[in-house]
Design an enzyme around this catalytic site. Structure first.
Site, PDB file in Angstrom:
ATOM      1  N   ARG A   1       0.927  -1.162  -0.203  1.00 21.43           N
ATOM      2  CA  ARG A   1      -0.099   0.109   0.169  1.00 21.43           C
ATOM      3  C   ARG A   1       1.190   0.527  -0.246  1.00 21.43           C
ATOM      4  NH1 ARG A   1      -5.787  -0.372   1.723  1.00 21.43           N
ATOM      5  NH2 ARG A   1      -5.917  -2.694   0.558  1.00 21.43           N
TER       6      ARG A   1
ATOM      7  N   ARG B   1      -3.688   6.397   1.516  1.00 21.01           N
ATOM      8  CA  ARG B   1      -4.234   8.084   1.982  1.00 21.01           C
ATOM      9  C   ARG B   1      -2.843   8.712   2.913  1.00 21.01           C
ATOM     10  NH1 ARG B   1      -9.129   4.848   3.376  1.00 21.01           N
ATOM     11  NH2 ARG B   1      -7.529   2.942   3.008  1.00 21.01           N
TER      12      ARG B   1
ATOM     13  N   ARG C   1      -6.360  11.429  -5.885  1.00 20.63           N
ATOM     14  CA  ARG C   1      -7.162  10.733  -5.799  1.00 20.63           C
ATOM     15  C   ARG C   1      -8.427  12.320  -5.849  1.00 20.63           C
ATOM     16  NH1 ARG C   1     -11.054   9.385  -1.510  1.00 20.63           N
ATOM     17  NH2 ARG C   1     -11.649   7.467  -1.510  1.00 20.63           N
TER      18      ARG C   1
ATOM     19  N   ASP D   1      -6.494  -2.522  -7.808  1.00 20.73           N
ATOM     20  CA  ASP D   1      -7.297  -3.631  -6.319  1.00 20.73           C
ATOM     21  C   ASP D   1      -7.985  -4.868  -6.909  1.00 20.73           C
ATOM     22  OD1 ASP D   1      -8.281  -2.495  -3.417  1.00 20.73           O
ATOM     23  OD2 ASP D   1      -9.912  -3.767  -3.901  1.00 20.73           O
TER      24      ASP D   1
ATOM     25  N   TYR E   1     -15.324 -12.120  -0.398  1.00 19.35           N
ATOM     26  CA  TYR E   1     -15.630 -10.691  -0.611  1.00 19.35           C
ATOM     27  C   TYR E   1     -16.789 -10.746  -1.233  1.00 19.35           C
ATOM     28  CZ  TYR E   1     -11.939  -8.196   1.860  1.00 19.35           C
ATOM     29  OH  TYR E   1     -10.910  -7.883   2.600  1.00 19.35           O
TER      30      TYR E   1
HETATM   31  O1  CP3 Z   1       0.120  -1.764  -2.255  1.00 15.77           O
HETATM   32  C1  CP3 Z   1       0.046  -0.904  -3.151  1.00 15.77           C
HETATM   33  O2  CP3 Z   1      -0.078   0.120  -3.197  1.00 15.77           O
HETATM   34  C2  CP3 Z   1      -1.019  -1.354  -4.960  1.00 15.77           C
HETATM   35  C3  CP3 Z   1      -2.583  -0.911  -4.618  1.00 15.77           C
HETATM   36  C4  CP3 Z   1      -3.716  -1.463  -3.823  1.00 15.77           C
HETATM   37  C5  CP3 Z   1      -4.780  -1.803  -3.416  1.00 15.77           C
HETATM   38  N1  CP3 Z   1      -5.487  -2.368  -2.737  1.00 15.77           N
HETATM   39  C6  CP3 Z   1      -5.461   0.096  -3.921  1.00 15.77           C
HETATM   40  C7  CP3 Z   1      -6.163   0.533  -2.552  1.00 15.77           C
HETATM   41  C8  CP3 Z   1      -3.160  -3.255  -3.477  1.00 15.77           C
HETATM   42  C9  CP3 Z   1      -2.083  -4.000  -3.824  1.00 15.77           C
HETATM   43  C10 CP3 Z   1      -4.622  -3.674  -2.854  1.00 15.77           C
HETATM   44  C11 CP3 Z   1      -4.859  -5.203  -2.164  1.00 15.77           C
HETATM   45  C12 CP3 Z   1      -6.283  -5.362  -1.900  1.00 15.77           C
HETATM   46  N2  CP3 Z   1      -7.456  -4.867  -1.821  1.00 15.77           N
HETATM   47  C13 CP3 Z   1      -5.837  -6.485  -0.734  1.00 15.77           C
HETATM   48  C14 CP3 Z   1      -5.443  -7.253  -0.403  1.00 15.77           C
HETATM   49  C15 CP3 Z   1      -3.763  -6.996   0.635  1.00 15.77           C
HETATM   50  C16 CP3 Z   1      -4.581  -6.226   1.865  1.00 15.77           C
HETATM   51  O3  CP3 Z   1      -5.151  -4.976   2.381  1.00 15.77           O
HETATM   52  O4  CP3 Z   1      -4.564  -7.481   3.127  1.00 15.77           O
HETATM   53  C17 CP3 Z   1      -7.743  -6.274  -0.066  1.00 15.77           C
HETATM   54  C18 CP3 Z   1      -8.672  -7.158   1.084  1.00 15.77           C
HETATM   55  C19 CP3 Z   1      -8.460  -5.214  -0.565  1.00 15.77           C
HETATM   56  C20 CP3 Z   1      -9.590  -5.231  -0.673  1.00 15.77           C
HETATM   57  C21 CP3 Z   1      -9.831  -3.258  -0.050  1.00 15.77           C
HETATM   58  N3  CP3 Z   1      -9.659  -2.336  -0.988  1.00 15.77           N
HETATM   59  C22 CP3 Z   1     -10.262  -3.449   0.926  1.00 15.77           C
HETATM   60  C23 CP3 Z   1     -10.330  -4.473   2.168  1.00 15.77           C
HETATM   61  C24 CP3 Z   1     -10.311  -1.894   1.327  1.00 15.77           C
HETATM   62  C25 CP3 Z   1     -11.031  -0.627   2.037  1.00 15.77           C
HETATM   63  C26 CP3 Z   1      -9.976  -0.668   3.424  1.00 15.77           C
HETATM   64  C27 CP3 Z   1      -9.152   0.259   3.041  1.00 15.77           C
HETATM   65  O5  CP3 Z   1      -7.642   0.312   3.534  1.00 15.77           O
HETATM   66  O6  CP3 Z   1      -9.605   1.535   3.170  1.00 15.77           O
HETATM   67  C28 CP3 Z   1      -9.801  -1.574  -0.477  1.00 15.77           C
HETATM   68  C29 CP3 Z   1      -9.821   0.236  -0.641  1.00 15.77           C
HETATM   69  C30 CP3 Z   1      -8.352   0.669  -1.460  1.00 15.77           C
HETATM   70  N4  CP3 Z   1      -7.030  -0.526  -1.738  1.00 15.77           N
HETATM   71  C31 CP3 Z   1      -8.082   0.923  -0.838  1.00 15.77           C
HETATM   72  C32 CP3 Z   1      -5.665   1.878  -1.878  1.00 15.77           C
HETATM   73  C33 CP3 Z   1      -4.945   2.285  -1.803  1.00 15.77           C
HETATM   74  C34 CP3 Z   1      -7.999   2.962  -0.011  1.00 15.77           C
HETATM   75  C35 CP3 Z   1      -8.738   3.400  -1.015  1.00 15.77           C
HETATM   76  C36 CP3 Z   1      -8.921   5.132  -1.277  1.00 15.77           C
HETATM   77  O7  CP3 Z   1      -8.347   5.533  -1.582  1.00 15.77           O
HETATM   78  O8  CP3 Z   1     -10.181   5.252  -0.168  1.00 15.77           O
END
Ligand code: CP3
Length: 344
Positions: free
Chosen positions: A25, A29, A38, A75, A152
């Site tokens: 990640r 944010r 964003r 994602d 999910y």
């Molecule tokens: O790592 C990186 O920088 C690359 C991008 C990336 C994102 N999600 C961007 C993201 C990667 C590799 C993921 C993987 C992901 N997404 C996983 C597996 C890794 C882990 O964290 O266990 C999972 C389970 C998800 C599903 C997901 N996406 C959830 C549950 C959420 C909401 C929770 C949260 O952190 O807000 C997201 C949103 C998400 N994916 C964000 C980002 C940067 C936040 C979104 C925002 O900008 O509001």
């Protein structure tokens, strides 16, 4: 292996004095420049599907910190959406999807071969990145593992214990396995296209692998990872695969050999000295600093970073966090972690 990128050298099994480093990640944010882009995109999914802006946020942490790898900004839930599930994000809560609990829900999904129409912008992001990244930076593509994605799709949201997915697995095993097979097929095609577009490494995120116990872990975490890896290795020999069966505990032992992956990513519940003896003996490991240090910083961060580098110093290692960095992290603590890894 001289001349090759640091991350690729670690994945090829080389022990390095200073391990390559990147962060799960890393585009997110906690960075003000991410929040600005964003906002420009409108919302998270619009950002994922906008190749110029998705490439821009992927590059931001590379410019700021000089990480050894960039991970595609996208994602794991884009695959369900590309298969035909509804997907939206509720601010402050997380993802929401249409649920799959019956055969008729499943019948609404499209075939794996149809996903690219939705996912083409993602491949375009990869193409932009492979042009624009510095020569020493490795580009990582990724997808969710079938089990994690299925949790999910079945529940329609994140769940603390993956209860709805476990219930379907036990009550309608045939439907559950059909869903997993569809996701597996789509994931192979999706990762293949990322590689064709320029991804040099791919990572499979199984964030909820730890809730599968015993034989269920073998069938639904290990086996799909093995299948995806085997198919990718056949189509794209030489492209390394990183697996992340998060919270697998003792089942991290032997996971790389059994699945054919090149590197196991470790969460921070694993003791690095234990992992060096039991997991790194089979090849490269990635991890495993606790993300909370990116919030709290200080001497604890430095001590824990040194402990991890030290524990893994006699084998191939990619320094990383044990899970994603959180929005409340301080960007200065990321710099402190990097300086500690690179300068001791
Ligand atoms: O790592 C990186 O920088 C690359 C991008 C990336 C994102 N999600 C961007 C993201 C990667 C590799 C993921 C993987 C992901 N997404 C996983 C597996 C890794 C882990 O964290 O266990 C999972 C389970 C998800 C599903 C997901 N996406 C959830 C549950 C959420 C909401 C929770 C949260 O952190 O807000 C997201 C949103 C998400 N994916 C964000 C980002 C940067 C936040 C979104 C925002 O900008 O509001």
């Amino acid at each position: 292996m001289a001349g090759q990128k640091k991350l690729l050298r670690a994945l090829a099994g080389e022990t390095q004095d200073v391990p390559p480093i990147w962060m799960m990640r890393q585009a997110g944010r906690y960075l003000p420049e991410y929040r600005a882009t964003r906002a420009e995109a409108g919302d998270f999914l619009s950002l994922c599907y906008n190749p110029e802006l998705a490439a821009e946020v992927t590059l931001q942490p590379i410019r700021r910190y000089g990480f050894d790898a960039a991970i595609l900004f996208a994602d794991i839930l884009l695959i369900p959406q590309a298969l035909g599930a509804d997907l939206w994000f509720v601010t402050g809560e997380g993802p929401r999807l249409s649920t799959i609990t019956t055969e008729s829900d499943f019948a609404k999904l499209g075939p794996a071969s149809d996903i690219h129409e939705t996912l083409n912008p993602i491949y375009e992001t990869v193409r932009i990145l492979s042009r624009e990244l510095p020569a020493e930076t490795t580009l990582i593509g990724f997808a969710g593992a079938p089990w994690t994605v299925a949790t999910y799709m079945i529940a329609g949201r994140g769940t603390p214990d993956q209860g709805p997915a476990h219930a379907l697995r036990m009550e309608n095993t045939a439907l559950f396995e059909t869903l997993l097979a569809r996701i597996t097929e789509a994931t192979i095609d999706y990762l293949s296209k990322q590689i064709e577009a320029g991804a040099e490494v791919v990572k499979i995120f199984d964030s909820w692998a730890g809730s599968l116990k015993g034989e269920a872990f073998q069938k639904y975490a290990l086996e799909p990872c093995r299948q995806i890896t085997a198919a990718l290795k056949e189509r794209h020999p030489g492209i390394p695969v990183i697996g992340f069966p998060r919270e697998a505990g003792e089942k991290y032992t032997g996971f790389a050999k059994a699945t054919g992956i090149d590197c196991v990513a470790l969460d921070n519940s694993v003791d690095p000295a234990w992992a060096a003896a039991h997991v790194q003996v089979d090849g490269c490991v990635q991890g495993n600093l606790a993300s909370r240090h990116m919030v709290s910083g200080g001497q604890d961060l430095v001590d824990d970073t040194r402990r991890i580098v030290e524990a893994f110093r006699n084998g191939p290692h990619i320094f990383n966090l044990g899970h994603g960095i959180t929005p409340d992290a301080d960007p200065a603590n990321v710099q402190l972690m990097i300086d500690t890894v690179r300068n001791g």
